[in-house]
Design a protein around this motif. Structure first.
Motif, PDB file in Angstrom:
ATOM      1  N   LYS A 214     -65.970 -82.999 -79.655  1.00  0.00           N
ATOM      2  CA  LYS A 214     -66.126 -81.541 -79.524  1.00  0.00           C
ATOM      3  C   LYS A 214     -65.509 -81.053 -78.213  1.00  0.00           C
ATOM      4  N   ILE A 215     -65.775 -81.757 -77.129  1.00  0.00           N
ATOM      5  CA  ILE A 215     -65.221 -81.386 -75.826  1.00  0.00           C
ATOM      6  C   ILE A 215     -63.704 -81.518 -75.847  1.00  0.00           C
ATOM      7  N   TYR A 216     -63.230 -82.576 -76.464  1.00  0.00           N
ATOM      8  CA  TYR A 216     -61.787 -82.828 -76.573  1.00  0.00           C
ATOM      9  C   TYR A 216     -61.088 -81.640 -77.235  1.00  0.00           C
ATOM     10  N   GLU A 217     -61.682 -81.144 -78.309  1.00  0.00           N
ATOM     11  CA  GLU A 217     -61.075 -80.034 -79.043  1.00  0.00           C
ATOM     12  C   GLU A 217     -61.239 -78.703 -78.309  1.00  0.00           C
ATOM     13  N   LYS A 218     -62.408 -78.499 -77.679  1.00  0.00           N
ATOM     14  CA  LYS A 218     -62.624 -77.270 -76.910  1.00  0.00           C
ATOM     15  C   LYS A 218     -61.621 -77.156 -75.770  1.00  0.00           C
ATOM     16  N   CYS A 219     -61.423 -78.249 -75.058  1.00  0.00           N
ATOM     17  CA  CYS A 219     -60.501 -78.232 -73.915  1.00  0.00           C
ATOM     18  C   CYS A 219     -59.058 -78.075 -74.368  1.00  0.00           C
ATOM     19  N   GLY A 220     -58.738 -78.646 -75.511  1.00  0.00           N
ATOM     20  CA  GLY A 220     -57.382 -78.476 -76.042  1.00  0.00           C
ATOM     21  C   GLY A 220     -57.085 -77.026 -76.366  1.00  0.00           C
ATOM     22  N   GLY A 221     -58.123 -76.253 -76.670  1.00  0.00           N
ATOM     23  CA  GLY A 221     -57.943 -74.855 -77.047  1.00  0.00           C
ATOM     24  C   GLY A 221     -57.520 -73.941 -75.924  1.00  0.00           C
ATOM     25  N   VAL A 222     -57.642 -74.399 -74.655  1.00  0.00           N
ATOM     26  CA  VAL A 222     -57.254 -73.523 -73.535  1.00  0.00           C
ATOM     27  C   VAL A 222     -55.966 -73.989 -72.852  1.00  0.00           C
ATOM     28  N   LEU A 223     -55.303 -74.976 -73.435  1.00  0.00           N
ATOM     29  CA  LEU A 223     -54.109 -75.529 -72.782  1.00  0.00           C
ATOM     30  C   LEU A 223     -52.813 -74.899 -73.278  1.00  0.00           C
ATOM     31  N   HIS A 224     -52.926 -73.826 -74.032  1.00  0.00           N
ATOM     32  CA  HIS A 224     -51.742 -73.110 -74.500  1.00  0.00           C
ATOM     33  C   HIS A 224     -51.855 -71.643 -74.093  1.00  0.00           C
ATOM     34  N   ALA A 225     -50.719 -71.007 -73.927  1.00  0.00           N
ATOM     35  CA  ALA A 225     -50.721 -69.576 -73.585  1.00  0.00           C
ATOM     36  C   ALA A 225     -51.398 -68.792 -74.702  1.00  0.00           C
ATOM     37  N   GLU A 226     -52.148 -67.783 -74.309  1.00  0.00           N
ATOM     38  CA  GLU A 226     -52.918 -67.000 -75.274  1.00  0.00           C
ATOM     39  C   GLU A 226     -52.077 -65.885 -75.879  1.00  0.00           C
ATOM     40  N   ASN A 227     -52.082 -65.820 -77.192  1.00  0.00           N
ATOM     41  CA  ASN A 227     -51.394 -64.736 -77.882  1.00  0.00           C
ATOM     42  C   ASN A 227     -52.119 -63.423 -77.561  1.00  0.00           C
ATOM     43  N   PRO A 228     -51.417 -62.436 -77.012  1.00  0.00           N
ATOM     44  CA  PRO A 228     -52.082 -61.182 -76.602  1.00  0.00           C
ATOM     45  C   PRO A 228     -52.674 -60.387 -77.752  1.00  0.00           C
ATOM     46  N   PHE A 229     -52.328 -60.741 -79.003  1.00  0.00           N
ATOM     47  CA  PHE A 229     -52.847 -60.018 -80.154  1.00  0.00           C
ATOM     48  C   PHE A 229     -54.090 -60.678 -80.749  1.00  0.00           C
ATOM     49  N   ARG A 230     -54.500 -61.808 -80.147  1.00  0.00           N
ATOM     50  CA  ARG A 230     -55.722 -62.482 -80.601  1.00  0.00           C
ATOM     51  C   ARG A 230     -56.862 -62.173 -79.645  1.00  0.00           C
ATOM     52  N   GLU A 231     -58.072 -62.361 -80.124  1.00  0.00           N
ATOM     53  CA  GLU A 231     -59.235 -62.159 -79.276  1.00  0.00           C
ATOM     54  C   GLU A 231     -59.224 -63.173 -78.138  1.00  0.00           C
ATOM     55  N   SER A 232     -59.475 -62.715 -76.923  1.00  0.00           N
ATOM     56  CA  SER A 232     -59.412 -63.591 -75.751  1.00  0.00           C
ATOM     57  C   SER A 232     -60.518 -64.642 -75.774  1.00  0.00           C
ATOM     58  N   LYS A 233     -60.181 -65.839 -75.316  1.00  0.00           N
ATOM     59  CA  LYS A 233     -61.181 -66.909 -75.206  1.00  0.00           C
ATOM     60  C   LYS A 233     -62.076 -66.646 -73.995  1.00  0.00           C
ATOM     61  N   ASP A 234     -63.319 -67.025 -74.115  1.00  0.00           N
ATOM     62  CA  ASP A 234     -64.282 -66.850 -73.028  1.00  0.00           C
ATOM     63  C   ASP A 234     -64.203 -68.073 -72.117  1.00  0.00           C
ATOM     64  N   ILE A 235     -63.252 -68.049 -71.174  1.00  0.00           N
ATOM     65  CA  ILE A 235     -63.067 -69.214 -70.311  1.00  0.00           C
ATOM     66  C   ILE A 235     -64.208 -69.365 -69.315  1.00  0.00           C
ATOM     67  N   MET A 236     -64.898 -68.280 -69.028  1.00  0.00           N
ATOM     68  CA  MET A 236     -66.041 -68.365 -68.110  1.00  0.00           C
ATOM     69  C   MET A 236     -67.180 -69.173 -68.741  1.00  0.00           C
ATOM     70  N   GLN A 237     -67.358 -69.010 -70.042  1.00  0.00           N
ATOM     71  CA  GLN A 237     -68.380 -69.774 -70.752  1.00  0.00           C
ATOM     72  C   GLN A 237     -68.016 -71.259 -70.751  1.00  0.00           C
ATOM     73  N   LEU A 238     -66.734 -71.522 -70.913  1.00  0.00           N
ATOM     74  CA  LEU A 238     -66.253 -72.907 -70.864  1.00  0.00           C
ATOM     75  C   LEU A 238     -66.502 -73.498 -69.479  1.00  0.00           C
ATOM     76  N   GLN A 239     -66.217 -72.712 -68.458  1.00  0.00           N
ATOM     77  CA  GLN A 239     -66.394 -73.170 -67.078  1.00  0.00           C
ATOM     78  C   GLN A 239     -67.848 -73.559 -66.788  1.00  0.00           C
ATOM     79  N   LYS A 240     -68.798 -72.834 -67.360  1.00  0.00           N
ATOM     80  CA  LYS A 240     -70.217 -73.108 -67.122  1.00  0.00           C
ATOM     81  C   LYS A 240     -70.641 -74.476 -67.664  1.00  0.00           C
ATOM     82  N   GLN A 241     -69.892 -74.985 -68.639  1.00  0.00           N
ATOM     83  CA  GLN A 241     -70.259 -76.258 -69.255  1.00  0.00           C
ATOM     84  C   GLN A 241     -69.708 -77.467 -68.501  1.00  0.00           C
TER      85      GLN A 241
END
Length: 210
Positions: free
Chosen positions: A128-155
């Motif tokens: 689960k962590i492997y996949e969650k972390c992989g989700g923030v390693l690419h540039a974010e498409n500006p037309f998609r909902e932004s990822k909550d990186i602060m929530q990720l940081q808390k973990q």
């Protein structure tokens, strides 16, 4: 026993150094100067640590794994390595423990491994962590909902604690029922140590007791 100890130790050393990097950024000792790249850098370390956990288990079970996958030298994806290792050795995943020093009735010191039952990174959590972390390693498409990186940081602090609880002192039961034991930080040198244990025959057990 065919475990390549130096390769296993190298995986542990790499894990150790990456945990140190994560702790430096979590504690604010180091920063890239931008929260986004801080989080991405930490996420990359978590992914690599989980890949290294998978690869260290591959090293421990190389003979059986290589017999199933001729291209094992090209493998890197933790999720897929876990799946393949499960087929050749269901006990491939590290088992955390505490090394307890004891003294027998004759005053001779010895060690026992006391299993750690909770608070460590499980195989399911690792993926689960492997996949969650992989989700923030690419540039974010500006037309998609932004990822909550602060929530990720808390973990992050919880994840690193679980990883260290798993790997500080651990063992893997091999397919041939021998065992490899890994220690992340030796008491005297602060470096990883790896020991192999084999099944003793009756005669060897008698000699050991004597």
């Amino acid at each position: 026993m065919s475990v390549e100890v130096n390769k296993y130790r190298k995986c542990l050393y790499d894990i150790l150094k990456r945990t140190e990097v994560i702790n430096h950024y979590i504690q604010g000792v180091k920063t890239t100067g931008y929260l986004g790249t801080d989080i991405e850098l930490i996420a990359l370390q978590f992914r690599k640590i989980i890949e290294l956990i998978a690869l260290s288990s591959l090293v421990a079970n190389k003979k059986e794994y290589a017999a199933m996958r001729s291209k094992f030298r090209e493998d890197w994806n933790a999720r897929l390595i876990f799946q393949d290792l499960e087929r050749v050795n269901p006990e491939f995943y590290p088992k955390p423990s505490k090394q307890i020093e004891k003294v027998n009735s004759e005053g001779v010191k010895y060690f026992e491994f006391e299993p750690i039952e909770a608070g460590y990174l499980s195989k399911k959590e690792a993926i689960k962590i492997y996949e969650k972390c992989g989700g923030v390693l690419h540039a974010e498409n500006p037309f998609r909902e932004s990822k909550d990186i602060m929530q990720l940081q808390k973990q992050f602090p919880f994840w690193i604690k679980k990883i260290m609880t798993l790997m500080n002192h651990h063992s893997i039961i091999l397919a041939n029922k021998n065992m490899v034991v890994g220690l992340m930080k030796g008491k005297n040198d602060g470096l990883p140590h790896v020991t192999l244990f084999g099944l003793a025959e009756n005669q060897n057990i008698k000699q050991f007791k004597e």
